[in-house]
Design a protein around this motif. Structure first.
Motif, PDB file in Angstrom:
ATOM      1  N   SER A  23     -10.387  17.635 -16.466  1.00 21.99           N
ATOM      2  CA  SER A  23      -9.877  17.640 -17.839  1.00 21.99           C
ATOM      3  C   SER A  23     -10.811  16.834 -18.764  1.00 21.99           C
ATOM      4  CB  SER A  23      -8.464  17.060 -17.835  1.00 21.99           C
ATOM      5  OG  SER A  23      -7.922  17.077 -19.097  1.00 21.99           O
ATOM      6  N   VAL A  24     -11.235  15.660 -18.311  1.00 18.62           N
ATOM      7  CA  VAL A  24     -12.149  14.834 -19.131  1.00 18.62           C
ATOM      8  C   VAL A  24     -13.459  15.596 -19.354  1.00 18.62           C
ATOM      9  CG1 VAL A  24     -13.470  12.678 -19.246  1.00 18.62           C
ATOM     10  CG2 VAL A  24     -11.168  12.652 -18.283  1.00 18.62           C
ATOM     11  N   ALA A  25     -13.964  16.217 -18.277  1.00 19.30           N
ATOM     12  CA  ALA A  25     -15.253  16.917 -18.367  1.00 19.30           C
ATOM     13  C   ALA A  25     -15.157  18.094 -19.331  1.00 19.30           C
ATOM     14  CB  ALA A  25     -15.677  17.407 -16.983  1.00 19.30           C
ATOM     15  N   ARG A  26     -14.048  18.821 -19.258  1.00 18.89           N
ATOM     16  CA  ARG A  26     -13.886  20.011 -20.110  1.00 18.89           C
ATOM     17  C   ARG A  26     -13.662  19.620 -21.568  1.00 18.89           C
ATOM     18  NH1 ARG A  26      -9.043  22.004 -20.573  1.00 18.89           N
ATOM     19  NH2 ARG A  26      -8.472  21.225 -18.517  1.00 18.89           N
ATOM     20  N   GLY A  28     -14.294  16.576 -22.918  1.00 15.16           N
ATOM     21  CA  GLY A  28     -15.288  15.600 -23.414  1.00 15.16           C
ATOM     22  C   GLY A  28     -14.636  14.353 -23.992  1.00 15.16           C
ATOM     23  N   SER A  29     -13.434  14.020 -23.541  1.00 15.20           N
ATOM     24  CA  SER A  29     -12.750  12.857 -24.120  1.00 15.20           C
ATOM     25  C   SER A  29     -11.654  12.365 -23.185  1.00 15.20           C
ATOM     26  CB  SER A  29     -12.167  13.258 -25.485  1.00 15.20           C
ATOM     27  OG  SER A  29     -10.995  12.568 -25.779  1.00 15.20           O
ATOM     28  N   PHE A  30     -11.594  11.033 -22.983  1.00 18.35           N
ATOM     29  CA  PHE A  30     -10.510  10.459 -22.176  1.00 18.35           C
ATOM     30  C   PHE A  30      -9.174  10.617 -22.904  1.00 18.35           C
ATOM     31  CE2 PHE A  30     -14.117   7.897 -20.490  1.00 18.35           C
ATOM     32  CZ  PHE A  30     -13.966   8.227 -19.150  1.00 18.35           C
ATOM     33  N   THR A  31      -9.224  10.430 -24.236  1.00 15.37           N
ATOM     34  CA  THR A  31      -7.979  10.495 -25.015  1.00 15.37           C
ATOM     35  C   THR A  31      -7.373  11.882 -24.936  1.00 15.37           C
ATOM     36  OG1 THR A  31      -9.063   8.982 -26.526  1.00 15.37           O
ATOM     37  CG2 THR A  31      -7.020   9.967 -27.292  1.00 15.37           C
ATOM     38  N   ARG A  32      -8.208  12.910 -25.144  1.00 13.28           N
ATOM     39  CA  ARG A  32      -7.658  14.274 -25.141  1.00 13.28           C
ATOM     40  C   ARG A  32      -7.205  14.675 -23.743  1.00 13.28           C
ATOM     41  NH1 ARG A  32     -11.931  17.781 -28.020  1.00 13.28           N
ATOM     42  NH2 ARG A  32     -10.460  19.433 -27.591  1.00 13.28           N
ATOM     43  N   ALA A  33      -7.934  14.192 -22.723  1.00 15.50           N
ATOM     44  CA  ALA A  33      -7.513  14.496 -21.351  1.00 15.50           C
ATOM     45  C   ALA A  33      -6.160  13.838 -21.078  1.00 15.50           C
ATOM     46  CB  ALA A  33      -8.558  14.004 -20.360  1.00 15.50           C
ATOM     47  N   ALA A  34      -5.997  12.591 -21.554  1.00 10.42           N
ATOM     48  CA  ALA A  34      -4.723  11.891 -21.344  1.00 10.42           C
ATOM     49  C   ALA A  34      -3.586  12.670 -22.010  1.00 10.42           C
ATOM     50  CB  ALA A  34      -4.807  10.477 -21.908  1.00 10.42           C
ATOM     51  N   GLU A  35      -3.849  13.189 -23.226  1.00 12.44           N
ATOM     52  CA  GLU A  35      -2.813  13.984 -23.924  1.00 12.44           C
ATOM     53  C   GLU A  35      -2.466  15.228 -23.117  1.00 12.44           C
ATOM     54  OE1 GLU A  35      -4.252  12.719 -28.341  1.00 12.44           O
ATOM     55  OE2 GLU A  35      -4.408  14.842 -27.785  1.00 12.44           O
ATOM     56  N   GLU A  36      -3.538  15.918 -22.660  1.00 16.63           N
ATOM     57  CA  GLU A  36      -3.309  17.169 -21.927  1.00 16.63           C
ATOM     58  C   GLU A  36      -2.500  16.920 -20.653  1.00 16.63           C
ATOM     59  OE1 GLU A  36      -6.231  20.713 -21.318  1.00 16.63           O
ATOM     60  OE2 GLU A  36      -6.543  19.396 -19.612  1.00 16.63           O
ATOM     61  N   LEU A  37      -2.815  15.817 -19.982  1.00 15.49           N
ATOM     62  CA  LEU A  37      -2.193  15.556 -18.679  1.00 15.49           C
ATOM     63  C   LEU A  37      -0.924  14.710 -18.785  1.00 15.49           C
ATOM     64  CD1 LEU A  37      -5.538  14.715 -16.844  1.00 15.49           C
ATOM     65  CD2 LEU A  37      -4.201  16.800 -16.566  1.00 15.49           C
ATOM     66  N   HIS A  38      -0.558  14.359 -20.036  1.00 17.28           N
ATOM     67  CA  HIS A  38       0.611  13.496 -20.263  1.00 17.28           C
ATOM     68  C   HIS A  38       0.499  12.210 -19.446  1.00 17.28           C
ATOM     69  CE1 HIS A  38       2.333  16.848 -22.372  1.00 17.28           C
ATOM     70  NE2 HIS A  38       2.184  17.610 -21.299  1.00 17.28           N
ATOM     71  N   MET A  39      -0.640  11.564 -19.573  1.00 21.23           N
ATOM     72  CA  MET A  39      -0.875  10.296 -18.863  1.00 21.23           C
ATOM     73  C   MET A  39      -1.327   9.258 -19.888  1.00 21.23           C
ATOM     74  SD  MET A  39      -3.123  11.713 -15.699  1.00 21.23           S
ATOM     75  CE  MET A  39      -2.997  10.532 -14.427  1.00 21.23           C
ATOM     76  N   ALA A  40      -1.241   7.989 -19.490  1.00 20.81           N
ATOM     77  CA  ALA A  40      -1.783   6.949 -20.372  1.00 20.81           C
ATOM     78  C   ALA A  40      -3.307   6.974 -20.256  1.00 20.81           C
ATOM     79  CB  ALA A  40      -1.246   5.584 -19.936  1.00 20.81           C
TER      80      ALA A  40
END
Ligand code: PGA
Length: 327
Positions: A23-26, A28-40
């Motif tokens: 998710s981070v790789a696709r 390009g952002s920790f924040t957006r990956a966290a949103e997508e995965l519903h994680m902190a």
């Protein structure tokens, strides 16, 4: 038994870490990956870090606010795609055993199929509420690239690929009609010869569009050259340009409302029209159709008969084909 070299990946948590990394790789952002995965967000960063430790190489580099993949990161991203695709295939097979109560259906359709595909997909989802679906809308050329990359379960084309080996299931007719503004002088005439429209200013779709391909084929067959007034990137833009009195066009009947006169448009009565094309459900010849996709093809064949414009008898059998343009 997995080889010794694989042991490092067999720790608890590696798979979720791979999902986080993907998710981070696709994105390009920790924040957006966290949103997508519903994680902190800190959890996402920690998981990505743990994975880098497991692999023993840095995977991500942060330059300013942007996340970049290292060489090892790119390798791992490709491997993630393989792993998750393989798991999806497994899940689809198991879902078949559970009677389509789960599984995924990845559908990609040409921009002109957007007038019916999302609606039919919606009906299908109501019948199979446990299915996860994804729908990509692209012009013909971009869809061909996705097909060549084997990214989706099923594709809807009106002009299927000519040089890739595919299986095509005819779905329903796709009549191509000449569209003008309702008050166009030719709108009241019947039995117009092609010559009557050949000199009209033409509004054409962008290169790579199947609709444009049909227009060019029709003109070529008539030994004529379209007087291109403007090139536009969507059927909607073409309709607006017709309403703006910029010219006429050749479009799929599906791109018009059932009551197109209320849109302020007319279908010109030109000899040889409608040009009868066909909608096809298509997939690469080597690919095993997922159970959800196979069921969706059958659903489309049944549902398509109810669509406006689906008036011409359709051939019943799927065809495996490699066709070359011009043959
Ligand atoms: P288009 O294609 O939406 O790219 O014009 C229609 C088709 O050929 O399927």
């Amino acid at each position: 038994m997995p080889s010794r070299a694989l042991r490092r990946y067999l720790r608890h948590g590696t798979l979720p870490q791979l999902a986080v990394f993907e998710s981070v790789a696709r994105l390009g952002s920790f924040t957006r990956a966290a949103e997508e995965l519903h994680m902190a967000q800190p959890t996402v960063s920690v998981q990505a870090k743990k994975l880098a430790e497991t692999v023993g190489l840095p995977l991500l580099e942060q330059v300013g606010k942007k996340i970049h993949l290292t060489g090892a990161g790119r390798e791992l991203q490709a491997a993630c795609d393989d792993i998750f695709r393989r798991l999806e295939q497994l899940d689809a097979r198991l879902a078949a055993m559970r009677g389509l109560e789960a599984g995924t259906l990845r559908l990609a359709v040409t921009t002109t199929a957007k007038y019916f595909a999302p609606r039919l997909l919606g009906e299908f989802c109501h019948e199979h509420p446990g299915l996860e679906v994804a729908l990509a809308l692209l012009n013909r050329q971009s869809l061909l690239q996705r097909l060549a990359d084997n990214l989706d379960d099923l594709y809807l084309f009106s002009n299927p690929p000519a040089d890739i080996e595919v299986v095509t299931h005819p779905i329903m007719p796709n009549p191509m009609v000449v569209v003008a503004r309702a008050d166009h002088p030719l709108a009241t005439k019947s039995g117009l010869p092609f010559a009557a429209i050949a000199g009209e200013p033409m509004l054409v779709r962008e290169p790579g569009s199947g609709t444009r391909m049909v227009l060019e084929d029709v003109f070529e067959q008539q030994g004529a050259t379209p007087r291109v007034r403007m090139e536009l990137g969507s059927n909607e833009a073409i309709k607006q340009a017709i309403l703006g009195d910029l010219g006429i066009s050749i479009l799929s009947r599906h791109a018009l409302d059932a009551d197109y006169r209320r849109e302020g448009l007319a279908i010109l009565d030109v000899k040889g029209f409608p040009v009868e094309r066909q909608w096809y459900a298509v997939y690469p010849a080597g690919r095993q159709l997922s159970p959800a996709a196979a069921r969706f093809v059958e659903f489309l064949k049944d549902a398509a008969g109810r669509e406006p414009g689906a008036t011409v008898a359709r051939p019943a059998r799927p065809v495996r084909t490699t066709r070359r343009r011009g043959t």
